[in-house]
Design an enzyme around this catalytic site. Structure first.
Site, PDB file in Angstrom:
ATOM      1  CG  HIS A  82      18.624   5.355  19.318  1.00 15.72           C
ATOM      2  ND1 HIS A  82      17.825   4.398  19.881  1.00 15.72           N
ATOM      3  CD2 HIS A  82      18.608   5.093  17.993  1.00 15.72           C
ATOM      4  CE1 HIS A  82      17.376   3.591  18.925  1.00 15.72           C
ATOM      5  NE2 HIS A  82      17.846   4.005  17.766  1.00 15.72           N
TER       6      HIS A  82
ATOM      7  CG  HIS B  44      13.922   1.463  10.697  1.00 18.02           C
ATOM      8  ND1 HIS B  44      13.686   2.588  11.451  1.00 18.02           N
ATOM      9  CD2 HIS B  44      15.169   1.054  11.019  1.00 18.02           C
ATOM     10  CE1 HIS B  44      14.751   2.843  12.198  1.00 18.02           C
ATOM     11  NE2 HIS B  44      15.675   1.938  11.946  1.00 18.02           N
TER      12      HIS B  44
ATOM     13  CD  GLU C 285      14.871  -0.876  14.022  1.00 17.58           C
ATOM     14  OE1 GLU C 285      15.800  -1.628  14.342  1.00 17.58           O
ATOM     15  OE2 GLU C 285      14.704   0.221  14.569  1.00 17.58           O
TER      16      GLU C 285
HETATM   17 CO    CO Z   1      17.575   1.832  13.002  1.00 14.52          CO
END
Ligand code: CO
Length: 360
Positions: free
Chosen positions: A332, A74, A221
């Site tokens: 993240h 992605h 994504e």
């Molecule tokens: Co990912």
């Protein structure tokens, strides 16, 4: 490292470039156009195009072409969207994709104005001097945070082409650490894009490939794995692999049984995540070929995260699929840390998977 194409320096240079591009979910144009221009200028595919949602799709025909292997990575990254502008010029925002909200306070952000300029800001909240001891013990909720871009009024913000709906992400420059470790933003999943582009460069040199290879540099994504759905439908594969970046929780304070993957141990093969039970057949083709070429790999412990593979497997009448990931710490958050050799070994694994010398 022997190959002229496949070496740590090339991997690092492409990682630096891909990581620097702005591509919050739904706003991936910079990433898509860079990838398409790489494919076109280097002649890396028989056909390459951008579909209506913004996926970069490409086809490299095999000699036989009965099997059609889809590789998906992605292009988008997590970020935020401006949701409100205070009269005093401060910006309120909502997340795009899942953030580790504990780390937001005090971060520098980049916002891309509607006219394309990049503006820096700082995420702030009520100052410590004005909060009670109890308040300071709590994690600040995202709706109590704001972005300060140094502007003094709503009009000034609007004149700067920043409005509700403008997007941004956390600022994190690419840096080199010891032991071929690098840090930067958006490694999830520009690392996968790096792997796919390298695979295309390696395939270019080869004429004896049996199976057709399909590529989806997929959008959105982080917002429902949207591009994977339309891209896989269009390309119509018989087998699918998502190439990802996954959580290496090999850090202090984590029990061994809870560490999904480790840095430095090579590509991680998924047996199951929250979106897919991987096809044992696809995994056997990965493992048998890896063993044949003595490529290190690890099995990722179930079940962490969602991937495009979960979407690919339910395309049309069904597509046996799996996931191969490059281990990465602090995913993240504002910055990720990975080891370039893990990308190198992942490229080798995917390359041998396509060539399939064990004929599995
Ligand atoms: Co990912």
């Amino acid at each position: 490292m022997k190959s002229e194409i496949l070496n740590i320096e090339n991997i690092k240079a492409l990682q630096r470039k891909l990581s620097s591009l702005f591509g919050v979910s739904g706003f991936e144009e910079d990433v898509s156009s860079f990838i398409l221009s790489e494919i076109e200028s280097k002649g890396l595919a028989d056909k390459a195009w951008i579909d209506p949602l913004g996926n970069v799709l490409a086809v490299k025909k095999g000699n036989d072409g009965q099997k059609r292997i889809l590789l998906d990575a992605h292009t988008d990254e997590i970020g935020f969207m401006i949701s409100h502008i205070e009269k005093t010029g401060f910006l309120r925002f909502v997340p795009i994709g899942s953030w580790d909200t504990r780390i937001l306070l005090g971060q520098t952000v980049i916002i891309r104005s509607e006219s394309g300029e990049v503006i820096h800001g700082i995420i702030g909240s009520k100052p410590p001097h004005l909060t009670s001891v109890n308040e300071r013990k709590k994690i600040v909720e995202i709706n109590n945070l704001y972005i300060d871009i140094g502007m003094g009024s709503k009009d000034e913000v609007l004149n700067g082409n920043i409005n509700i709906g403008t997007v941004g992400t956390l600022y994190s420059p690419f840096e080199e650490f010891p032991n071929n470790m690098v840090r930067g933003k958006a490694f999830d999943d520009r690392t996968g894009c790096n792997v796919l582009l390298h695979i295309m460069m390696l395939l270019k040199e080869k004429s004896e490939i049996k199976d057709t290879t399909l590529f989806n540099f997929a959008v959105q994504e982080e917002r429902g794995r949207v591009g994977a759905i339309t891209g896989a439908f269009n390309l119509n594969p018989t087998m699918g692999l998502a190439i990802e970046n996954t959580t290496a929780a090999d850090v202090p304070g984590i029990k061994e049984s809870e560490i999904p993957v480790y840095i430095g141990k090579g590509p991680a093969i998924t047996v199951a995540d929250k979106s897919i039970i991987s096809s044992p057949k696809v995994n056997r083709r990965l493992i048998k070929n890896a063993e044949h070429e003595k490529i290190p790999f690890q099995i990722k412990k179930p079940m962490y995260g969602y991937t495009d593979a979960g979407r690919i497997q339910v395309t049309r009448e069904g597509v046996p699929s799996s996931v191969v990931s490059v281990p990465c710490r602090y995913i993240h958050s504002s910055t990720s840390l990975l080891k370039l050799e893990d990308i190198y070994e992942t490229i080798r694994l995917i390359d041998v998977f396509i060539r399939n010398p064990v004929n599995f």
